[in-house]
Design an enzyme around this catalytic site. Structure first.
Site, PDB file in Angstrom:
ATOM      1  N   HIS A   1      21.580  13.129  26.826  1.00  0.00           N
ATOM      2  CA  HIS A   1      21.305  12.671  25.464  1.00  0.00           C
ATOM      3  C   HIS A   1      22.482  11.888  24.902  1.00  0.00           C
ATOM      4  CE1 HIS A   1      19.610  13.235  21.302  1.00  0.00           C
ATOM      5  NE2 HIS A   1      20.887  13.092  21.001  1.00  0.00           N
ATOM      6  N   GLU A   2      23.673  12.458  25.021  1.00  0.00           N
ATOM      7  CA  GLU A   2      24.860  11.805  24.465  1.00  0.00           C
ATOM      8  C   GLU A   2      25.148  10.474  25.154  1.00  0.00           C
ATOM      9  OE1 GLU A   2      26.244  12.612  21.782  1.00  0.00           O
ATOM     10  OE2 GLU A   2      25.195  14.512  21.557  1.00  0.00           O
TER      11      GLU A   2
ATOM     12  N   HIS B   1      23.296   7.651  23.729  1.00  0.00           N
ATOM     13  CA  HIS B   1      23.954   7.018  22.579  1.00  0.00           C
ATOM     14  C   HIS B   1      25.071   6.078  23.041  1.00  0.00           C
ATOM     15  CE1 HIS B   1      21.723   9.353  19.745  1.00  0.00           C
ATOM     16  NE2 HIS B   1      22.256  10.505  20.108  1.00  0.00           N
TER      17      HIS B   1
END
Length: 292
Positions: A196-197, A200
């Site tokens: 997920h990170e 980004h």
């Protein structure tokens, strides 16, 4: 200007804990660039066709930062780091992206390990990253540590930076050490936090960014107004003919439990490569291949 941080508080001991963002604002310039890509993609299928036939190998570095050599206080064992790498590569496989782990560092430093996240004072974070960071702006640096303050992970978006500026050094992702595969954070212990990170870091927004009429500026991500907790069936927070499709609860850029996450859309893949070319790939030593 430093890119906005993605903060994910977590009530680690609660069975029904939910990923949440403490800072949800996407930098204005990045959001406008995403809209420009969205408009361009709507006019032509060419960008999507290119992304569908590309591969990317990302130069990657892992950094374990702990208070001492115990798992409770941040130490991550080599087998769990290897499993985290395997999970990242599995999750990104359909995008054509692979992470090539060049080096792993392990550091015992209580001040670095337990430092709070504070955008107004990055003194400790900057000192840590200036000591540990490897590679250029196209290199992914992931810092595993006991973040504190209930945080699950934080990262920064891509932007135009000058080498050796504070923004350059602060780049990268910090991930809660106990969210790696086999970690102790219930429901978030399969390694999807790093996935997920890193999303980004590539420039992807949350699937629910700015609600039903905001979104992540990717056309094949269904509209969603609220982050997901757990792995519910039939969640549909944006209804009516204007908003086809149920909430994308299986998308890595939602807040579902790790076990619920299993996809990036084709549009997100295109967006990753568009942002890569604009920001990180310009001076990249990573292997980037086009296949037509």
């Amino acid at each position: 200007m430093r890119a906005s941080l993605i903060l994910m508080p977590l009530l680690a001991l609660a069975a029904a804990a939910q990923r949440k963002c403490g800072t949800t604002k996407v930098p204005g310039a990045l959001k406008e660039q995403a809209r420009a890509f969205q408009r361009a993609n709507a006019r032509s299928a060419f960008p999507a066709a290119i992304a569908a036939n590309r591969t990317l190998v990302v130069e990657t570095y892992f950094h374990v930062v702990a208070s001492d050599e115990t798992e409770e206080n941040g130490w991550v064992l080599d087998d769990k780091l290897q499993k985290q790498l395997e999970v990242m590569n599995q999750h990104y496989k359909r995008t054509g992206i692979r992470f090539d782990l060049k080096e792993t560092t392990k550091t015992v430093n209580k001040e670095w390990a337990t430092a709070s996240i504070d955008e107004s004072d990055t003194t400790v974070e900057l000192a840590m990253k200036k000591k540990l960071r490897k590679g250029g702006y196209s290199a992914l640096n992931v810092y595993f540590r006991p973040l504190g303050d209930g945080l699950l992970g934080i990262c920064v978006f891509p932007e135009d930076v000058e080498k050796d500026s504070d923004e350059f050094w602060l780049d990268g992702c910090q991930v809660l050490h106990s969210s790696v595969p086999g970690g102790s954070t219930k429901n978030y212990d399969l390694g999807a936090t790093a996935t997920h990170e890193i999303g980004h870091w590539f420039g992807l927004f949350h699937t629910f960014q700015d609600g039903c009429d905001g979104g992540d500026q990717v056309d094949d991500t269904p509209a969603q107004s609220t982050p997901t907790e757990g792995c519910p069936k039939g969640k549909d927070t944006c209804t009516g003919t204007k908003y086809p499709g149920e909430d994308p609860i299986h998308n890595f850029m939602d807040y579902s439990y790790d076990a619920c996450m299993d996809e990036f859309t084709a549009g997100q893949t295109t967006r990753i490569f568009q942002f890569w070319d604009k920001y990180r790939g310009k001076n990249s030593n990573s292997a980037l291949l086009h296949a037509f």
